[in-house]
Design an enzyme around this catalytic site. Structure first.
Site, PDB file in Angstrom:
ATOM      1  N   GLN A 286       0.750  -1.373   0.096  1.00 33.48           N
ATOM      2  CA  GLN A 286       0.022   0.048  -0.063  1.00 33.48           C
ATOM      3  C   GLN A 286       0.974   1.374  -0.051  1.00 33.48           C
ATOM      4  O   GLN A 286       0.514   2.156  -0.611  1.00 33.48           O
ATOM      5  CB  GLN A 286      -0.794  -0.107   1.398  1.00 33.48           C
ATOM      6  CG  GLN A 286      -2.028   0.981   1.339  1.00 33.48           C
ATOM      7  CD  GLN A 286      -3.061   1.070   0.211  1.00 33.48           C
ATOM      8  OE1 GLN A 286      -3.342  -0.028  -0.207  1.00 33.48           O
ATOM      9  NE2 GLN A 286      -3.373   2.134  -0.341  1.00 33.48           N
ATOM     10  N   VAL A 315      -6.150   7.331  -3.407  1.00 38.50           N
ATOM     11  CA  VAL A 315      -5.397   6.285  -2.820  1.00 38.50           C
ATOM     12  C   VAL A 315      -5.396   6.501  -1.470  1.00 38.50           C
ATOM     13  O   VAL A 315      -5.098   7.394  -0.780  1.00 38.50           O
ATOM     14  CB  VAL A 315      -3.912   6.022  -3.321  1.00 38.50           C
ATOM     15  CG1 VAL A 315      -3.463   4.787  -2.674  1.00 38.50           C
ATOM     16  CG2 VAL A 315      -4.141   5.969  -4.769  1.00 38.50           C
ATOM     17  N   ALA A 316      -5.745   5.335  -0.515  1.00 35.94           N
ATOM     18  CA  ALA A 316      -5.805   5.354   0.929  1.00 35.94           C
ATOM     19  C   ALA A 316      -4.377   5.326   1.362  1.00 35.94           C
ATOM     20  O   ALA A 316      -3.612   4.717   0.770  1.00 35.94           O
ATOM     21  CB  ALA A 316      -6.530   4.263   1.588  1.00 35.94           C
ATOM     22  N   SER A 321      -6.146   1.685   4.451  1.00 30.77           N
ATOM     23  CA  SER A 321      -6.537   0.909   3.306  1.00 30.77           C
ATOM     24  C   SER A 321      -7.496  -0.330   3.791  1.00 30.77           C
ATOM     25  O   SER A 321      -7.075  -1.167   4.499  1.00 30.77           O
ATOM     26  CB  SER A 321      -5.644   0.777   2.360  1.00 30.77           C
ATOM     27  OG  SER A 321      -6.158   0.073   1.238  1.00 30.77           O
ATOM     28  N   HIS A 323      -8.006  -2.362   1.681  1.00 32.14           N
ATOM     29  CA  HIS A 323      -6.995  -3.882   1.137  1.00 32.14           C
ATOM     30  C   HIS A 323      -6.197  -4.434   2.159  1.00 32.14           C
ATOM     31  O   HIS A 323      -5.907  -5.489   1.921  1.00 32.14           O
ATOM     32  CB  HIS A 323      -6.444  -3.214  -0.152  1.00 32.14           C
ATOM     33  CG  HIS A 323      -7.110  -2.929  -1.429  1.00 32.14           C
ATOM     34  ND1 HIS A 323      -7.777  -3.924  -1.941  1.00 32.14           N
ATOM     35  CD2 HIS A 323      -7.220  -1.635  -2.174  1.00 32.14           C
ATOM     36  CE1 HIS A 323      -8.365  -3.333  -2.978  1.00 32.14           C
ATOM     37  NE2 HIS A 323      -8.176  -2.053  -2.970  1.00 32.14           N
ATOM     38  N   ASP A 330     -10.787  -5.098  -5.917  1.00 38.89           N
ATOM     39  CA  ASP A 330     -11.052  -4.318  -7.051  1.00 38.89           C
ATOM     40  C   ASP A 330     -11.256  -5.282  -8.181  1.00 38.89           C
ATOM     41  O   ASP A 330     -10.466  -6.026  -8.549  1.00 38.89           O
ATOM     42  CB  ASP A 330      -9.881  -3.184  -7.494  1.00 38.89           C
ATOM     43  CG  ASP A 330      -9.628  -2.251  -6.408  1.00 38.89           C
ATOM     44  OD1 ASP A 330     -10.650  -2.060  -5.570  1.00 38.89           O
ATOM     45  OD2 ASP A 330      -8.572  -1.625  -6.377  1.00 38.89           O
ATOM     46  N   GLU A 370     -15.239   4.931  -7.210  1.00 36.03           N
ATOM     47  CA  GLU A 370     -14.662   3.858  -7.656  1.00 36.03           C
ATOM     48  C   GLU A 370     -15.636   2.454  -7.836  1.00 36.03           C
ATOM     49  O   GLU A 370     -15.915   1.726  -6.961  1.00 36.03           O
ATOM     50  CB  GLU A 370     -13.646   3.260  -6.651  1.00 36.03           C
ATOM     51  CG  GLU A 370     -12.476   4.297  -6.513  1.00 36.03           C
ATOM     52  CD  GLU A 370     -11.223   3.883  -5.485  1.00 36.03           C
ATOM     53  OE1 GLU A 370     -11.454   2.639  -5.148  1.00 36.03           O
ATOM     54  OE2 GLU A 370     -10.411   4.605  -5.533  1.00 36.03           O
ATOM     55  N   HIS A 373     -14.454  -1.049  -6.666  1.00 34.36           N
ATOM     56  CA  HIS A 373     -13.917  -1.382  -5.582  1.00 34.36           C
ATOM     57  C   HIS A 373     -15.285  -1.870  -4.547  1.00 34.36           C
ATOM     58  O   HIS A 373     -15.957  -1.207  -4.480  1.00 34.36           O
ATOM     59  CB  HIS A 373     -13.206  -0.014  -4.629  1.00 34.36           C
ATOM     60  CG  HIS A 373     -12.920  -0.249  -3.490  1.00 34.36           C
ATOM     61  ND1 HIS A 373     -11.435  -0.684  -3.006  1.00 34.36           N
ATOM     62  CD2 HIS A 373     -13.496  -0.289  -2.264  1.00 34.36           C
ATOM     63  CE1 HIS A 373     -10.992  -0.862  -1.865  1.00 34.36           C
ATOM     64  NE2 HIS A 373     -12.299  -0.657  -1.292  1.00 34.36           N
TER      65      HIS A 373
END
Length: 399
Positions: A286, A315-316, A321, A323, A330, A370, A373
Site C-alpha cells: 500500500q 489512494v488510501a 486502506s 485492502h 477491485d 470507484e 472497489h
C-alpha cells in the site's frame, strides 16, 4: 441535600448491583480504562447495540454527544418496526444515519426541533435537553420512573430552562442524572459520550427491571470493521488475518473466500468477464502504491502539494486502506468494464459485497467514486446497506 442523597442512593442501588453481573464489553476499547467510572456503562451500551465505537479500538468517552446521536440511542433502545427516513427538518437529509430516529422521535412527541424547520442534529446535546427528551421518551414507552418529589436544591437550579424543569426534576429524583460536587447542576452544559452512556445504563436497567427489552444483543462482527482516514487499522490486525489464494495472483481473507469465488462464478455465468485486479495488500504494498501515485502527478509537473492532495482522493494512506484488511477487492475487466460495474452494483450485495466508494459520497468516504472497489461485509449486512442507500460510514453512524 440529605433528601437528595437518600433518593439517589435508593434509586441507584439496584442499578449498581446489576452492574456487577454485566459481562465485559465485546470490544476492547483502548480508551476505556479498567476501573474507570464509566467502564460498566460503556459495557452496557455497547453490548446492547445502543452505542458503537468511534473506531475498532476506541470509544472516545470524552467526545461530546450530539442531538442526532442521542435520538439515535433512544431509537435503538425501543427497536421500532418502522424506519421512516423523511423528516420535516431541512437540516436532516434522508441519507443521514439519524434521519429515521429523528422522524420516529418527532412523530411520537419525543423531540422537537431547534426551530420550526431545523433540528440541529450535529449540535452538542445539553444536560437539560437530555432530561426533556428522556421524560417524553419514558412517557411514550410507558416506563415508570417514580421520580415524584420536590426539586432538589442546587445552587444553579434557577438557570434551568422552563421547558426542561419537569424533566430535570424527574430525572434527578429517579436517579437518572445527578449534580456535580460543587453543588451545581449545569443544565446548559454539554454531555460527553461517557456521561450519556451512564445515563442510558441507568435507564436501561430500570426498563429491563420492568420487563422491557432494551436494544439488541451485540455480536462482534469482524466483517463490519470501519477503516478510513480517521479510522486506521488497529495495531496488530494484520497478524490475525488468514489469507487464501483466489486467482490472478490475488489473496483474500479466508472467511470471505467462498462468497467472492461464488460471485466471480456468477458474473461469468451471466456473460461478464471480471478481472480480479486487486485484493489483499500488505502495508508495504500500500505504501508503494501511495508513493507511486504521488510520483505520477509530480511527473506531470504538479507541485508536491497538488500531487499529494490528488493522491489522497484516490489512494488510501497506508494503514487506512481496506485492502490491508483482506476484505476489499477491485474488480475490473479487459473486455467490457461497464458491464462488470453494472452487474456488481446490482448483485454484489447478494454475495456479501458493497459498493464502498459510490458517487455522491466522496465528502463522507474521502475517496472519489470507484465502481470497481467492493468491500466484503457479509450477505446479511450487505443487503441491508444496499437497501438503505447509505455508505458504510453513514450506516455505522460514523459519518
Amino acid at each position: 441535600m440529605k433528601l437528595r442523597t437518600r433518593i439517589l442512593t435508593s434509586a441507584l442501588s439496584l442499578i449498581l448491583t446489576l452492574s456487577l453481573l454485566i459481562q465485559p464489553a465485546l470490544a476492547a476499547f483502548q480508551d476505556v480504562s479498567p476501573g474507570s467510572w464509566y467502564e460498566s456503562s460503556v459495557e452496557y451500551v455497547y453490548s446492547h447495540s445502543l452505542f458503537s465505537g468511534t473506531s475498532y479500538s476506541t470509544f472516545s468517552p470524552n467526545d461530546n454527544m450530539t442531538r442526532g446521536m442521542f435520538v439515535t440511542v433512544l431509537y435503538r433502545m425501543s427497536q421500532p418496526d418502522s424506519q421512516p427516513t423523511s423528516t420535516r427538518f431541512s437540516d436532516v437529509p434522508s441519507s443521514a444515519y439519524y434521519a429515521a430516529p429523528i422522524r420516529w422521535a418527532s412523530d411520537n412527541g419525543i423531540v422537537y426541533g431547534t426551530s420550526d424547520t431545523l433540528f440541529s442534529p450535529n449540535a452538542s446535546v445539553t444536560r437539560e435537553q437530555i432530561c426533556a427528551m428522556l421524560i417524553r421518551y419514558c412517557s411514550y414507552m410507558e416506563v415508570q420512573l417514580g421520580g415524584d418529589g420536590p426539586v432538589p436544591d442546587f445552587d444553579d437550579i434557577e438557570t434551568v430552562s422552563s421547558y426542561a424543569r419537569d424533566g430535570i426534576a424527574i430525572c434527578l429524583n429517579s436517579g437518572l442524572i445527578s449534580g456535580f460536587g460543587d453543588d451545581t447542576l449545569r443544565p446548559q452544559a454539554t454531555a460527553t459520550r461517557a456521561q450519556v452512556s451512564s445515563i442510558i445504563f441507568r435507564l436501561g436497567t430500570l426498563m429491563e427491571a420492568q420487563g422491557f427489552t432494551v436494544g439488541t444483543e451485540r455480536k462482534d462482527d469482524w466483517k463490519m470493521i470501519l477503516v478510513n482516514s480517521s479510522h486506521p487499522i488497529p495495531e496488530g490486525y494484520a497478524d490475525t488475518i488468514s489469507l487464501k489464494y483466489v486467482e490472478n495472483g490475488k489473496y483474500i481473507d479466508a472467511r470471505a473466500y467462498a462468497d467472492l469465488t461464488a460471485m466471480l462464478a456468477a458474473m461469468r455465468a451471466d456473460g461478464c468477464y471480471p478481472l480480479l485486479n486487486q485484493a489483499y495488500r500488505s502495508h508495504a504494498e500500500q505504501q508503494a502504491i501511495y508513493n507511486n501515485r504521488i510520483n505520477l502527478y509530480l511527473s506531470y509537473g504538479w507541485s508536491y502539494a497538488q500531487a499529494l492532495a490528488q493522491t489522497q482522493k484516490e489512494v488510501a494512506y497506508p494503514g487506512t486502506s481496506e485492502h490491508e484488511l483482506g476484505l476489499a477487492v477491485d474488480i475490473t475487466s479487459n473486455y467490457n468494464a461497464s458491464a462488470v460495474y453494472n452487474w456488481l452494483a446490482k448483485y454484489a450485495c447478494k454475495y456479501g459485497f458493497i459498493y464502498r466508494y459510490p458517487a455522491g459520497k466522496t465528502s463522507i468516504t474521502g475517496i472519489t467514486n470507484e465502481p470497481w472497489h467492493y468491500r466484503y461485509v457479509g450477505r446479511e449486512n450487505a443487503e441491508k446497506i444496499q437497501a438503505s442507500g447509505l455508505c458504510l460510514e453513514e450506516y455505522l453512524g460514523a459519518a
